[in-house]
Design a protein around this motif. Sequence first.
Motif, PDB file in Angstrom:
ATOM      1  N   ASP A  38       0.849  -1.189   0.000  1.00 57.47           N
ATOM      2  CA  ASP A  38       0.000   0.000   0.000  1.00 57.47           C
ATOM      3  C   ASP A  38       0.891   1.248   0.000  1.00 57.47           C
ATOM      4  O   ASP A  38       1.574   1.543   0.991  1.00 57.47           O
ATOM      5  CB  ASP A  38      -0.905  -0.010   1.238  1.00 57.47           C
ATOM      6  N   ARG A  39       0.881   1.989  -1.099  1.00 58.86           N
ATOM      7  CA  ARG A  39       1.767   3.146  -1.234  1.00 58.86           C
ATOM      8  C   ARG A  39       1.425   4.264  -0.248  1.00 58.86           C
ATOM      9  O   ARG A  39       2.267   5.110   0.066  1.00 58.86           O
ATOM     10  CB  ARG A  39       1.702   3.690  -2.661  1.00 58.86           C
ATOM     11  N   ASN A  40       0.213   4.272   0.262  1.00 60.57           N
ATOM     12  CA  ASN A  40      -0.178   5.302   1.228  1.00 60.57           C
ATOM     13  C   ASN A  40       0.273   4.975   2.651  1.00 60.57           C
ATOM     14  O   ASN A  40       0.130   5.811   3.546  1.00 60.57           O
ATOM     15  CB  ASN A  40      -1.704   5.474   1.219  1.00 60.57           C
ATOM     16  N   PHE A  41       0.791   3.763   2.850  1.00 57.53           N
ATOM     17  CA  PHE A  41       1.184   3.345   4.204  1.00 57.53           C
ATOM     18  C   PHE A  41       2.584   2.746   4.199  1.00 57.53           C
ATOM     19  O   PHE A  41       2.855   1.757   4.863  1.00 57.53           O
ATOM     20  CB  PHE A  41       0.172   2.331   4.759  1.00 57.53           C
ATOM     21  N   TYR A  42       3.481   3.376   3.439  1.00 55.41           N
ATOM     22  CA  TYR A  42       4.874   2.956   3.435  1.00 55.41           C
ATOM     23  C   TYR A  42       5.550   3.320   4.769  1.00 55.41           C
ATOM     24  O   TYR A  42       5.036   4.119   5.544  1.00 55.41           O
ATOM     25  CB  TYR A  42       5.625   3.611   2.279  1.00 55.41           C
ATOM     26  N   SER A  43       6.714   2.761   4.975  1.00 61.82           N
ATOM     27  CA  SER A  43       7.571   3.066   6.134  1.00 61.82           C
ATOM     28  C   SER A  43       6.912   2.725   7.457  1.00 61.82           C
ATOM     29  O   SER A  43       7.028   3.457   8.436  1.00 61.82           O
ATOM     30  CB  SER A  43       7.977   4.547   6.117  1.00 61.82           C
ATOM     31  N   ALA A  44       6.188   1.597   7.484  1.00 60.03           N
ATOM     32  CA  ALA A  44       5.642   1.041   8.723  1.00 60.03           C
ATOM     33  C   ALA A  44       4.722   2.021   9.444  1.00 60.03           C
ATOM     34  O   ALA A  44       5.119   2.689  10.402  1.00 60.03           O
ATOM     35  CB  ALA A  44       6.771   0.591   9.651  1.00 60.03           C
ATOM     36  N   LYS A  45       3.474   2.078   9.015  1.00 60.35           N
ATOM     37  CA  LYS A  45       2.477   2.937   9.646  1.00 60.35           C
ATOM     38  C   LYS A  45       1.742   2.176  10.752  1.00 60.35           C
ATOM     39  O   LYS A  45       1.572   0.962  10.675  1.00 60.35           O
ATOM     40  CB  LYS A  45       1.468   3.435   8.610  1.00 60.35           C
TER      41      LYS A  45
END
Length: 306
Positions: A71-78
Amino acid sequence: MSVLRPESTESALNGAFDAVKSRSLTRLAFERFARNKVAVVSTFILLVLVIMAIFAPVAEMLTGYAMEFQDRNFYSAKPPNWDAKHFLGTDQNGRDILVRVIFGLRISMIVALVAATVALIVGVLYGAISGLVGGWVDVLMMRFLDLLISYPLTLIAVIALAYFGRNIYIVFAIIGLVEWQIMARVVRGQVLSLRNSDFIEAARATGVPTASIVLRHIIPNVIGIAVVYLTLTIPEVILVESFLGFLGLGVQEPNTSLGVLISEGATRVEHKPWLVFSPGVFLVLLLMSLNFIGDGLRDAFDPKDR
């Protein structure tokens, strides 16, 4: 003085037989296990985890995210976001943690099941033959077992994975071939206490081959303690797999396991604890339920409680 009729005598004998049968060892063990509330609750938890692992694709349907979907909207560990149906958050690549944890639970259970089955079959046969035959055969088999136990698991894993490549089936084989060694020692100890029993001596006197004695007389009498020990071995197998995954020697992408997930989140645990917390909770539940079930079975089959 009244005389018992044949019909009443036969019915009395049948009633006595039914009473003895109803109080068999298996039934008594089951009743003792059912009185152990902790073991019963642990069994329920384990069944829930098994159902979740079997129907892991359902998690993809509920969340709408495949295991490898990023999911590109929740990158970097959301962190967890219920509006977006990321109920346990996402990892550093934007993949849903809940889905990956359930699929990781499936892999960990498969590893444990396969390795434990190998340990049960190989360990029971090896220990039964060693204990029954005895003499120089027993000495050679035990010294060979001591030689295998002296090699550390990590070294065996590194050599095997370097030679055969990183494959999930190699992980199965490595863990299974290590865990059967302790099972063989446990079974051998039980066989040594049975080898001079009357029914074994009678089988030998009538010319029954050693292989038939092992399969028809020894194994049925040690399978109970072997199964109890197996339930205590499975948590160890899962921990070994998690340890190998933590070292980067376990299951590889696109597959995952609880150990791999914990390894991936360990470096970010201070700022993004959900990466470790979610797979850690599932791993703890799985290990605790198996340990309590094993303790319950051990107490249920304990001859001191009969």
